[in-house]
Each structure stands twice: as structure tokens, then as C-alpha cells.
Design an enzyme around this catalytic site. Structure first.
Site, short mmCIF file in Angstrom:
data_model
loop_
_atom_site.label_atom_id
_atom_site.label_comp_id
_atom_site.label_asym_id
_atom_site.label_seq_id
_atom_site.Cartn_x
_atom_site.Cartn_y
_atom_site.Cartn_z
N TYR A 117 -54.09 -131.52 11.98
CA TYR A 117 -52.68 -131.83 11.74
C TYR A 117 -52.31 -133.19 12.32
O TYR A 117 -51.59 -133.98 11.69
CB TYR A 117 -51.79 -130.74 12.32
CG TYR A 117 -50.31 -131.03 12.14
CD1 TYR A 117 -49.76 -131.12 10.85
CD2 TYR A 117 -49.47 -131.21 13.23
CE1 TYR A 117 -48.41 -131.38 10.68
CE2 TYR A 117 -48.11 -131.47 13.05
CZ TYR A 117 -47.59 -131.55 11.77
OH TYR A 117 -46.25 -131.82 11.60
N ARG A 124 -50.05 -140.25 7.56
CA ARG A 124 -48.70 -140.25 6.96
C ARG A 124 -47.80 -141.27 7.66
O ARG A 124 -47.09 -142.04 7.00
CB ARG A 124 -48.09 -138.86 7.03
CG ARG A 124 -46.66 -138.78 6.55
CD ARG A 124 -46.11 -137.37 6.56
NE ARG A 124 -46.15 -136.76 7.88
CZ ARG A 124 -45.62 -135.57 8.16
NH1 ARG A 124 -45.04 -134.86 7.21
NH2 ARG A 124 -45.69 -135.07 9.39
N TYR A 177 -41.18 -137.37 19.07
CA TYR A 177 -41.98 -136.54 19.96
C TYR A 177 -42.81 -137.40 20.92
O TYR A 177 -43.27 -138.49 20.55
CB TYR A 177 -42.94 -135.66 19.15
CG TYR A 177 -42.34 -134.39 18.58
CD1 TYR A 177 -41.03 -134.02 18.83
CD2 TYR A 177 -43.11 -133.55 17.78
CE1 TYR A 177 -40.49 -132.86 18.30
CE2 TYR A 177 -42.59 -132.38 17.26
CZ TYR A 177 -41.28 -132.04 17.51
OH TYR A 177 -40.76 -130.89 16.99
N ARG A 190 -35.13 -132.83 10.13
CA ARG A 190 -35.03 -131.36 10.17
C ARG A 190 -34.44 -130.78 8.89
O ARG A 190 -34.71 -129.63 8.54
CB ARG A 190 -34.17 -130.94 11.36
CG ARG A 190 -34.73 -131.36 12.71
CD ARG A 190 -36.07 -130.73 13.01
NE ARG A 190 -36.57 -131.17 14.32
CZ ARG A 190 -37.76 -130.85 14.81
NH1 ARG A 190 -38.58 -130.10 14.10
NH2 ARG A 190 -38.14 -131.29 15.99
N GLU A 296 -43.07 -119.93 10.66
CA GLU A 296 -42.29 -121.09 10.26
C GLU A 296 -41.53 -120.71 8.99
O GLU A 296 -42.08 -120.04 8.12
CB GLU A 296 -43.21 -122.29 10.00
CG GLU A 296 -42.48 -123.56 9.62
CD GLU A 296 -43.42 -124.77 9.58
OE1 GLU A 296 -43.33 -125.53 8.60
OE2 GLU A 296 -44.21 -124.94 10.52
#
Length: 301
Positions: A117, A124, A177, A190, A296
């Protein structure tokens, strides 16, 4: 515009009659899977640009790509995303609306010892950095595991619709983050709200949402409390968009991703109660972007 089949089959991407046909390996053998369709008001223009396929209407574009299994993903993920961004920019689709990413062995280590990930997030983020217009306006997104090999992703972008990307006051923006979560932060908001006409109520696309407060996972190992915290986070985003006019039970579609098969019945029952009978619900037993997350949930309101 597109038909996306979530089923027990290898990833595939083709042009069918007037639309993009995509298969994402998300179901387990014997499970029924799920079919998702995206429509435009006019017949879309379909085609390919490099390694991506697209279906474009007057206002909305659907783009999709796959990446075969790699020992390290970041370089090819960056290339695919840059192809998509270049196509969108050249055709006037200036705003990203919603992105879905499906990533094999998402919690495993790649050939360099980096979690897959985080490997994906690096590629990305490097692509976003190369396209400032999109970098300044990151959309709602989901990054989730699959039951198959490789990486698949698809996205929606718009030309002139009003788009507002929303953060959650209960959570640190993902793109801020700290370094402990990898060499490049995840590139998403979000939620994203879209309004196509002045005075019209927006459509809200809620990102894949989990039991995270600030930037830390909370209630590790407790499926009930993780579900409740996830629902509270989604409710916060809905309130930001609609105030008190709408809540969880106004969701039209809900997808839940569940790490452990024995938790699937609980999560399904939780979603049915929390979101109510109005919502179309799909539940998938797949891995999640953090090893300590059990569930999730994403939604469209």
C-alpha cells in the site's frame, strides 16, 4: 459509461458497446459478487489513451486502468496515473471527483521491503505532484485490498460542475500524515461534494472511511467499536455537507470492506441498521490499508 463487476475472477478491462467493461477481483469463490454501473445522459465517447480506457460525456469522464503484478509498484502506478491526468487535462476535465483503487496483497511487503500500500501511495503521490492542478484538489478515494493479482483503479472527473473536497475535523487529512505511514502520504480527501446546478442539493461521495481519529487507528481488535467509530466519521462528513438536513439513513449506496470473514455477518447487520433499508449495500471480505483496521465503509449520499 461503465460497468464494473466485482467478482471472483481475474482483473480485466475492455471496451464494450458504448461503455467501459471492468472486472475487479473482490468476491470469494461461491460469492455472488456485485455489479456497479455508471450512466451519462448522452451516449459517451469511448476509447483508449496509452494504457487507460475512458468513456466521456459532456460533463463527466470515467477512466480506468490495470497494472499487472509487479515486485515494486510505484513507478508503473505513477505512469498510469500520469497518463490519466494528462488525458483529463487535454480534454477539459479539470476536477477529480472520486477515485477507487484495488490493490493486491495490500499489507504485504514488496521486493524492497516496503508495504505494498505504501509502495502504491508513493507512485500515486508522485503523479499528483507532477500535475499541480490535481495536486491542489485531491478527491475522495478508496484504497482497498482485492482477492486477485495486480492493481486496478477507476475514477470520475468533471468539467464544470462545482466540486468541494471535504476533510473531517475528527481526522488528520490523509495527505498530511506523518512519515511513519510511508515515504509519501495517501493522496485523497475524506469526501467530495458535487453540485451540477445552482441551488441544487449536492451529491456527496464519502471516501473509504475507517476507525481512525487524528491519524491513528482506534479500537484495534474490536469490530463493534471500529464499526461505530467509522459510522461516526461518516456522519460527521454528511453533517459538514448537509447540516442537519441529512444523516446516515440518506445514503443511496454503501460498500463495506471487512478483513475477516467471521466479521462479515456483523458488519452487514450493522450497516443495514445504521444506513437503513434505502441504501444499496455490498460487503466484501478483503484486506484493508492498515493491518490493524478490521472494516472500512464508503458511501454515496
Amino acid at each position: 459509461m461503465a460497468a464494473v463487476a466485482f467478482r471472483s475472477a481475474p482483473a480485466s478491462l475492455d471496451l464494450a458497446a458504448g461503455h467501459v467493461a471492468m472486472t475487479v477481483p473482490m468476491a470469494r469463490p461461491g460469492e455472488p459478487g456485485h455489479l456497479e454501473t455508471w450512466w451519462s445522459q448522452e451516449p459517451p465517447e469511448t476509447g483508449s489513451a496509452g494504457e487507460i480506457l475512458y468513456a466521456c460525456g459532456d460533463e463527466v469522464a470515467f477512466c480506468a486502468a490495470t497494472v499487472e503484478h509487479r515486485s515494486v509498484y510505484a513507478p508503473v502506478v505513477e505512469r498510469r496515473y500520469r497518463e490519466v491526468f494528462a488525458f483529463l487535462e487535454s480534454h477539459g476535465y479539470r476536477r477529480l471527483l472520486r477515485v477507487w483503487n484495488f490493490i493486491e496483497t495490500i499489507n504485504a511487503a514488496n521486493a524492497d521491503g516496503l508495504e505494498v500500500y505504501r509502495d502504491f501511495c508513493k507512485g500515486r503521490a508522485d503523479a499528483f505532484s507532477a500535475h499541480p492542478e490535481f495536486y491542489r484538489s485531491m478527491p475522495a478515494a478508496t484504497g482497498i485490498g482485492t482477492t486477485g493479482s495486480g492493481i486496478s483503479f477507476f475514477l470520475l472527473a468533471v468539467k464544470d460542475a462545482e466540486v468541494r473536497h471535504i476533510e473531517n475535523r475528527r481526522q488528520t487529512p490523509a495527505y498530511e500524515y506523518p512519515e511513519r505511514y510511508g515515504p509519501r502520504s495517501p493522496s485523497f480527501a475524506r469526501a467530495t461534494a458535487m453540485t451540477t446546478r445552482p441551488g441544487e442539493a449536492p451529491t456527496l461521495f464519502v471516501s473509504g472511511t475507517a476507525s481512525i481519529l487524528g491519524h491513528e487507528t482506534v479500537f484495534a481488535g474490536d469490530i463493534e467499536k471500529q464499526c461505530a467509530t467509522t459510522a461516526d466519521n461518516i456522519a460527521e462528513l454528511i453533517a459538514d455537507c448537509y447540516g442537519s438536513a441529512k444523516g446516515l439513513t440518506d445514503a443511496d449506496t454503501v460498500k463495506a470492506y471487512v478483513r475477516h470473514a467471521h466479521h462479515v455477518p456483523y458488519v452487514r447487520a450493522f450497516c443495514e441498521e445504521a444506513f437503513g433499508p434505502r441504501a444499496s449495500l455490498a460487503v466484501f471480505n478483503v484486506d484493508i490499508c492498515r493491518g490493524d483496521l478490521l472494516v472500512e465503509i464508503e458511501a454515496v449520499v
